[in-house]
Design an enzyme around this catalytic site. Structure first.
Site, PDB file in Angstrom:
ATOM      1  CB  SER A  84      27.931  -6.675   6.312  1.00 34.42           C
ATOM      2  OG  SER A  84      29.288  -7.291   6.465  1.00 34.42           O
ATOM      3  CE  LYS A  88      27.329   0.645   2.952  1.00 39.72           C
ATOM      4  NZ  LYS A  88      26.826   0.612   4.180  1.00 39.72           N
ATOM      5  CE1 TYR A  98      24.205  -5.828  -7.145  1.00 40.45           C
ATOM      6  CE2 TYR A  98      25.475  -4.837  -5.280  1.00 40.45           C
ATOM      7  CZ  TYR A  98      24.415  -5.627  -5.885  1.00 40.45           C
ATOM      8  OH  TYR A  98      23.267  -6.209  -5.045  1.00 40.45           O
ATOM      9  CB  CYS A 144      25.046  -8.340  12.783  1.00 40.98           C
ATOM     10  SG  CYS A 144      26.642  -8.755  13.012  1.00 40.98           S
TER      11      CYS A 144
HETATM   12  O1  O2Y Z   1      27.234  -4.644  -2.139  1.00 40.27           O
HETATM   13  C1  O2Y Z   1      27.014  -3.506  -1.869  1.00 40.27           C
HETATM   14  O2  O2Y Z   1      27.100  -2.773  -2.716  1.00 40.27           O
HETATM   15  C2  O2Y Z   1      25.878  -3.336  -0.983  1.00 40.27           C
HETATM   16  S1  O2Y Z   1      26.816  -3.123   0.550  1.00 40.27           S
HETATM   17  C3  O2Y Z   1      25.571  -2.320   1.676  1.00 40.27           C
HETATM   18  C4  O2Y Z   1      24.376  -1.935   1.344  1.00 40.27           C
HETATM   19  C5  O2Y Z   1      23.336  -1.321   2.048  1.00 40.27           C
HETATM   20  C6  O2Y Z   1      23.782  -1.291   3.283  1.00 40.27           C
HETATM   21  N1  O2Y Z   1      25.052  -1.617   3.824  1.00 40.27           N
HETATM   22  C7  O2Y Z   1      25.647  -2.244   3.114  1.00 40.27           C
HETATM   23  C8  O2Y Z   1      27.100  -2.735   3.609  1.00 40.27           C
HETATM   24  O3  O2Y Z   1      27.781  -3.234   2.967  1.00 40.27           O
HETATM   25  O4  O2Y Z   1      27.117  -2.172   4.850  1.00 40.27           O
HETATM   26 MN    MN Z   2      25.983  -0.987   5.821  1.00 42.55          MN
END
Ligand code: O2Y
Ligand code: MN
Length: 586
Positions: free
Chosen positions: A248, A206, A197, A250
């Site tokens: 997150s 990330k 995922y 926001c």
């Molecule tokens: O749950 C995930 O793997 C996605 S998390 C995510 C996805 C796109 C942009 N930002 C985030 C985040 O958690 O900051």
């Molecule tokens: Mn993000």
């Protein structure tokens, strides 16, 4: 398959360990993509959505135990534990390697091993960085193709002798007990197993563009940040660029694609990025930013024509949806979408929708779509030199404490405001609702090293240029005594962006307060909004008692990071407290 000896040797070693049936080097071509899609349709990994209403769109349902990033299973593996900081989980690199080697051994038997060369950042940009992800998930390949620049040109970049990040990913057996996301910043290496995922599996996002890149950025003197990038065009046609960091929940993607209200004739927002910014001091001494990504991996629930029309108009075609619900006509659906909930929905787990099972779409269901499809996509988004940043905005979700907007006194105070960012938890996250969590620069889950060192790195920029952006803090979520949001948010946030741009140009008024420069009620354009002066005053108010408590909380937060916390940040705290006390006494 490559002339780069280091890459060839690494791929050989990984294949010997993981034992795939086949190895496929991804070239990023449409033919390759078509073949992968056909294979995933045949295996049930993808479901085709309604071709008439959603051409070339697909639905993927992940394992129900694999629906989000897993911070508790995410590690920074540095030689010295202190370098990871208490903001990260740490594991000894040798121990982590041994653990992962066991989990990777033979994990690709019966599977294809895909080798994905990718570039984060525009082709030809001096700021772009390469990586190679090895994965056994065709879904990851299809998503990486949207989110990064994959294939031939990226391989050529690596073969020209540039460094690259090595990312090894396997879905393993998807057992959460055997799920780990390991980062080895000293070796520019990522290893991820047990999840297919999002942030756990699309390693360019990330893992590379934030955790590894933040480490590289510190070593090399730049910034890798969890920030959206947008251009704000004024009625004279001049565009100012801002970078903004929010924890997150926001509304980062909504702000990145904001549609200004009808009343703000001539104002326009251009989207450069919605999640990550890499910023360097350019030849002219200004801070220049690129979006290392090429797509959006946005959260679906709550996205509608009302909240984000540009996003909805991005999504009609060529989109991969993950864990959304599906209508009987094969259209994607999620809570918060425009219109009534259709009858006979299929939920995100493929079951007939039953409210007793929770929402139809998973709260963290996502769309993966090329940024170039966005109607507000900036024509500067692929500029190799990036965009010059006039303002940095930090924000959080606070029902009290933080005013609608304030400007920091200077860079040092701006870094303090970023380090002190806090947000209240929402129902979208696991755990109690309404708890305040500190999330410095919105980087808590993503900074690849000790926060004390990170704040020092931010501060160091003031010794390197006199042309740094101004720093602001916003809060769209302040509530009145009845628990009602006082600010309408969404497109109306443009009014605050206008004040910010005008501050940068020396055109807007503000009053100096202990916490920064705060606009007076007449300084923000609220024409046609139906907000009275009293509400505006409440939105901009700074309560001394509340801020006294806030500074105590920030002091305890800083103290939790020990010796490495910069003296300059403690001095900012002391100054704010002293000024609040003085005003109280007056
Ligand atoms: O749950 C995930 O793997 C996605 S998390 C995510 C996805 C796109 C942009 N930002 C985030 C985040 O958690 O900051
Ligand atoms: Mn993000």
């Amino acid at each position: 398959m490559t002339t780069n000896q280091e890459l060839a040797a690494w791929v050989k070693t990984v294949a010997a360990l993981t034992q795939p049936d086949r190895i496929h080097w991804c070239d990023g071509s449409p033919e390759e993509h078509g073949r992968l899609i056909d294979e995933m349709l045949a295996s049930g990994t993808l479901i085709k959505l309604n071709e008439r209403t959603h051409p070339n769109c697909f639905l993927h349902r992940s394992d129900p135990s694999d629906v989000a990033r897993v911070e508790h299973l995410t590690y920074i593996c540095t030689q010295n534990e202190d370098d990871a900081g208490s903001n990260n989980n740490w594991m000894d690199p040798a121990e982590a390697r041994a653990k992962m080697e066991q989990l990777f051994a033979g994990c690709m038997r019966g599977r294809t091993m895909y080798v994905i060369p990718y570039l984060m950042g525009p082709y030809g940009s001096p700021y772009a960085r390469a990586g190679v992800e090895i994965t056994d998930s065709p879904y990851v390949v299809a998503n990486m193709r949207v989110m990064a620049r994959i294939g031939k040109r990226s391989l050529e970049h690596i073969e020209s002798g540039k460094t690259f990040v090595k990312g090894l990913h396997s879905i393993g057996d998807l057992n959460p007990d055997r799920r780990f996301i390991m980062h080895f910043p000293e070796e520019l290496m990522i290893q991820s197993v047990g999840s297919g995922y999002g942030g756990n599996a699309l390693l360019g996002k990330k893992c590379h563009a934030l955790r590894i890149a933040s480490w590289q950025a510190r070593t090399e003197g730049w910034l890798a940040e969890h920030m959206l990038l947008l251009g704000i065009q004024d009625p004279d046609g001049h565009t100012s660029y801002v970078a903004a960091a929010f924890p997150s929940a926001c509304g980062k993607t909504n702000l990145a694609m904001l549609s200004p209200p009808e009343t703000m004739k001539g104002w326009k927002v251009w989207t450069v990025g919605d999640d990550i910014a890499w910023m360097h001091i350019g030849p002219d001494g200004r801070l220049w930013a690129i979006n290392p990504e090429a797509g959006f991996f946005g959260v679906a629930p709550g996205t509608s024509l009302k909240t984000n029309a540009n996003c909805m108009n991005t999504l009609g075609r060529d989109t991969i949806y993950t864990n959304v619900a599906m209508t009987p006509d094969g259209e994607p659906w999620w809570e918060g979408l425009d219109g009534e909930r259709p009858a006979k929905l299929i939920d995100w787990q493929g079951r007939p929708y039953d409210p007793a099972n929770g929402p139809a779409a998973h709260p963290n269901s996502r769309f993966t779509v090329a940024a170039s499809q966005c109607p507000s996509y900036s024509d500067k988004a692929n500029a190799p030199e990036g965009v010059p940043i006039s303002a940095i905005i930090f924000g959080g979700r606070r029902s009290t404490v933080a005013p609608l907007v304030f400007e920091a006194m200077d860079w040092e105070h701006g870094v303090f405001a970023g380090a002190a960012v806090a947000s209240e938890t929402t129902a979208a996250a696991v755990g109690a609702v309404g708890q305040v969590r500190r999330d410095s620069m919105a980087m808590k889950p993503f900074c690849g090293y000790h926060f004390g060192d990170y704040w020092n790195h931010w501060l160091s920029f003031q010794t390197r240029t006199s042309k740094l952006p101004r720093v602001f803090h916003v809060n769209w979520f302040r509530k009145d005594e009845n628990g009602k949001f006082m600010w309408p948010g969404y497109g109306e946030n443009m009014r605050v962006l206008k004040w910010i741009v005008e501050r940068c140009n020396g055109k807007a008024g503000a009053a100096r307060t202990p916490i920064g420069f705060v606009p007076g009620p007449g300084d923000i354009d609220v024409s046609g909004l139906g907000i009275g002066e009293e509400v505006l005053r409440a939105l901009l108010a700074i309560d001394h008692d509340v801020w006294e408590h806030e500074t105590t909380d920030i002091a305890a937060y800083f103290a939790s990071f020990g010796e490495r916390v910069p003296a300059a940040l403690k001095q900012q705290l002391a100054r704010i407290r002293a000024e609040i006390d003085a005003q109280r006494a007056a």
